[in-house]
Design a protein around this motif. Structure first.
Motif, mmCIF file in Angstrom:
data_model
loop_
_atom_site.group_PDB
_atom_site.id
_atom_site.type_symbol
_atom_site.label_atom_id
_atom_site.label_comp_id
_atom_site.label_asym_id
_atom_site.label_seq_id
_atom_site.Cartn_x
_atom_site.Cartn_y
_atom_site.Cartn_z
ATOM 1 N N VAL A 135 0.859 -1.194 0.000
ATOM 2 C CA VAL A 135 0.000 0.000 0.000
ATOM 3 C C VAL A 135 0.891 1.240 0.000
ATOM 4 N N LEU A 136 0.649 2.134 -0.945
ATOM 5 C CA LEU A 136 1.440 3.346 -1.086
ATOM 6 C C LEU A 136 0.687 4.538 -0.496
ATOM 7 N N ARG A 137 1.405 5.599 -0.322
ATOM 8 C CA ARG A 137 0.825 6.877 0.098
ATOM 9 C C ARG A 137 1.254 7.946 -0.902
ATOM 10 N N ASN A 138 0.687 9.108 -0.766
ATOM 11 C CA ASN A 138 1.085 10.219 -1.626
ATOM 12 C C ASN A 138 2.435 10.751 -1.138
ATOM 13 N N TYR A 139 3.479 10.315 -1.798
ATOM 14 C CA TYR A 139 4.839 10.588 -1.347
ATOM 15 C C TYR A 139 5.405 11.878 -1.919
ATOM 16 N N MET A 140 4.644 12.586 -2.754
ATOM 17 C CA MET A 140 5.219 13.727 -3.466
ATOM 18 C C MET A 140 5.664 14.834 -2.518
ATOM 19 N N SER A 141 5.084 14.902 -1.330
ATOM 20 C CA SER A 141 5.502 15.930 -0.376
ATOM 21 C C SER A 141 6.927 15.696 0.123
ATOM 22 N N ASP A 142 7.423 14.448 0.020
ATOM 23 C CA ASP A 142 8.788 14.142 0.450
ATOM 24 C C ASP A 142 9.808 14.361 -0.654
ATOM 25 N N SER A 174 12.377 17.957 -5.140
ATOM 26 C CA SER A 174 12.761 18.326 -6.500
ATOM 27 C C SER A 174 11.744 17.866 -7.546
ATOM 28 N N LEU A 175 10.675 17.183 -7.126
ATOM 29 C CA LEU A 175 9.706 16.626 -8.080
ATOM 30 C C LEU A 175 8.316 17.164 -7.779
ATOM 31 N N ASN A 176 7.413 16.969 -8.747
ATOM 32 C CA ASN A 176 6.009 17.307 -8.587
ATOM 33 C C ASN A 176 5.174 16.326 -9.402
ATOM 34 N N PRO A 177 3.842 16.290 -9.199
ATOM 35 C CA PRO A 177 3.010 15.327 -9.935
ATOM 36 C C PRO A 177 3.088 15.467 -11.451
ATOM 37 N N GLU A 178 3.306 16.665 -11.944
ATOM 38 C CA GLU A 178 3.397 16.840 -13.397
ATOM 39 C C GLU A 178 4.624 16.143 -13.966
ATOM 40 N N MET A 179 5.733 16.167 -13.251
ATOM 41 C CA MET A 179 6.940 15.478 -13.710
ATOM 42 C C MET A 179 6.726 13.964 -13.723
ATOM 43 N N ARG A 180 6.055 13.476 -12.720
ATOM 44 C CA ARG A 180 5.763 12.040 -12.706
ATOM 45 C C ARG A 180 4.865 11.661 -13.869
ATOM 46 N N ALA A 181 3.870 12.480 -14.200
ATOM 47 C CA ALA A 181 2.982 12.190 -15.327
ATOM 48 C C ALA A 181 3.753 12.196 -16.641
ATOM 49 N N ILE A 182 4.706 13.102 -16.777
ATOM 50 C CA ILE A 182 5.533 13.132 -17.990
ATOM 51 C C ILE A 182 6.365 11.859 -18.104
#
Length: 436
Positions: free
Chosen positions: A194-201, A204-212
């Protein structure tokens, strides 16, 4: 180094001749070297050489000193439980003795007959002893009852109306006896991943970079013609790695390409090599870097990369309702689009697959969540409603022109052009969610 052949042990002339003389027949007379007949005279004792020709070994009967004792000990280990088995054994012994009689001497035949008579007497005594054994001893030696098997090891009984695997009873590759148990195990195993929303950690990244990154991985999967399972596993491994390790944005593509390399080794029959992934990265990284990243990812995930992916659950649940290929492809389109949604990272794969299938069924006008789907998935319509609403909002949003790999992929005729289908209205969707 070249392999050396083992040397044969050296024997002196005296020792060699003494061994040969000890093994030759006692009735052989020494004399001048004359040509002996190929067969012995009538009534003469049978001669045997020191070393029997292995090609005729099966025709020669050798009487060993401990033969009688070994036979008795071997027979004592075998329990005869019925008179029928005893008669069958006697018949086999008679057949065997008749086939060997042509090769034995009269003295050997008489010895074997005495041994067989003793063996038959012992077998009869054992059979009588077993027949007179108390009932409590027989019950003690009986195997444990099936009721003593733990409940979690017993075969799960599936109602006839929910049995979707009996039609594949002749196909061993479909594993019809274990299919339900396998997916129940995968569903339980999801709790470990089970994962959590890790983007706050990730500073240097954001959700848009992950989508790319995921949009690029979809293109990689198409160009290399990889399985869809490889794509989903690569995304899962990347998310689990990013949830544990902060990564700079310049290394995000290296993480994605390395997870695709690992997933290819896990899923593909002929996975692409390291040089192929260096090429698709436009030589932005070196060979040593991708190998080092591979070791780092595997160590971070403790080499436990058999992560349950939603794509497998989707195929299983679609089988429950015998959905057509067009409906399954529409659900696959929704599921692949959900990979880029950061809000759905924490959703379990089985739950996400169920939500995509329900949305596809409602869009096609094929009804809602049937009882057979509830039985095999373990989810009710109320459990799927939040995920379905999130998926509907994602699909209703204006498409991003920069992230169009998935839409272009499912706009092809091979995928029934499902990406061009209009999204179901909110009113129809809510009616389907509230009606069950």
């Amino acid at each position: 180094m070249p392999l050396t052949r083992a040397k044969k042990p050296a024997f002196t002339a005296g020792s060699k001749m003494s061994k040969l003389n000890a093994t030759t027949s006692e009735n052989q007379e020494e004399g001048p070297q004359v040509k002996r007949p190929s067969s012995p005279p009538h009534g003469a004792p049978k001669k045997r050489t020191a070393f029997i020709d292995i090609t005729n070994a099966h025709k020669v009967h050798i009487s060993l000193p401990g033969r009688k004792k070994k036979k008795k000990e071997a027979k004592k280990q075998v329990k005869k439980t019925s008179a029928a088995s005893l008669s069958a054994k006697n018949h086999a012994n008679l057949t065997k003795s008749s086939s060997e009689s042509s090769e034995e001497t009269p003295a050997e035949r008489e010895e074997d007959d005495e041994e067989e008579e003793e063996e038959e007497e012992e077998e009869e005594e054992e059979a009588q002893t077993d027949a007179a054994a108390p009932a409590d001893e027989l019950e003690a030696s009986a195997p444990p009852a099936a009721a003593q098997v733990p409940a979690h090891h017993q075969k799960q009984q599936i109602p006839a109306e929910f049995d979707i695997d009996s039609e594949n009873s002749e196909d061993c590759y479909m594993c019809p006896e274990y299919a339900k148990d396998i997916f129940d195990y995968l569903k339980r195993r999801e709790e470990k991943f089970v994962l959590r929303n890790y983007m706050s950690d990730q500073s240097s990244l954001n959700p848009e970079m992950r989508a790319i990154l995921i949009d690029w991985l979809v293109e990689v999967q198409e160009n290399f013609e990889l399985y869809h399972e490889t794509l989903y596993l690569a995304v899962k491994m990347a998310d689990h790695y990013l949830a544990k390790t902060p990564v700079h944005r310049e290394l995000l593509q290296l993480v994605g390409s390395t997870t695709m390399l690992i997933a290819s080794k896990f899923e593909e029959r002929s996975p692409p090599c390291v040089d192929d992934f260096l090429y698709i990265c436009d030589d932005a990284y070196k060979r040593e870097e991708i190998i080092a990243m591979e070791a780092n990812i595997l160590q971070t995930l403790s080499f436990d990369i058999n992560i349950p992916i939603p794509y497998r659950f989707l195929r299983r649940f679609a089988k429950c309702v015998s959905s057509g290929m067009d409906t399954l492809t529409l659900a696959r389109f929704y599921l692949e689009m959900s990979l880029m949604e950061m809000d759905l990272v924490s959703a379990r794969g089985s739950l996400l697959a169920s939500g995509c299938l329900l949305l596809a069924l409602v869009t096609k006008g094929l009804g809602g969540w049937s009882p057979v789907l509830q039985f095999h998935s373990g989810y009710r319509t109320a459990d799927l409603a939040p995920v379905v609403r999130t998926l509907h909002e994602m699909l209703s949003a204006p498409p991003d022109d920069k992230l169009k790999a998935i839409r272009n992929k499912y706009s092809h005729k091979v995928f029934f052009e499902v990406a061009s289908l209009p999204t179901v209205s909110s009113d129809v969707l809510e009616e389907a969610l509230l009606s069950q």
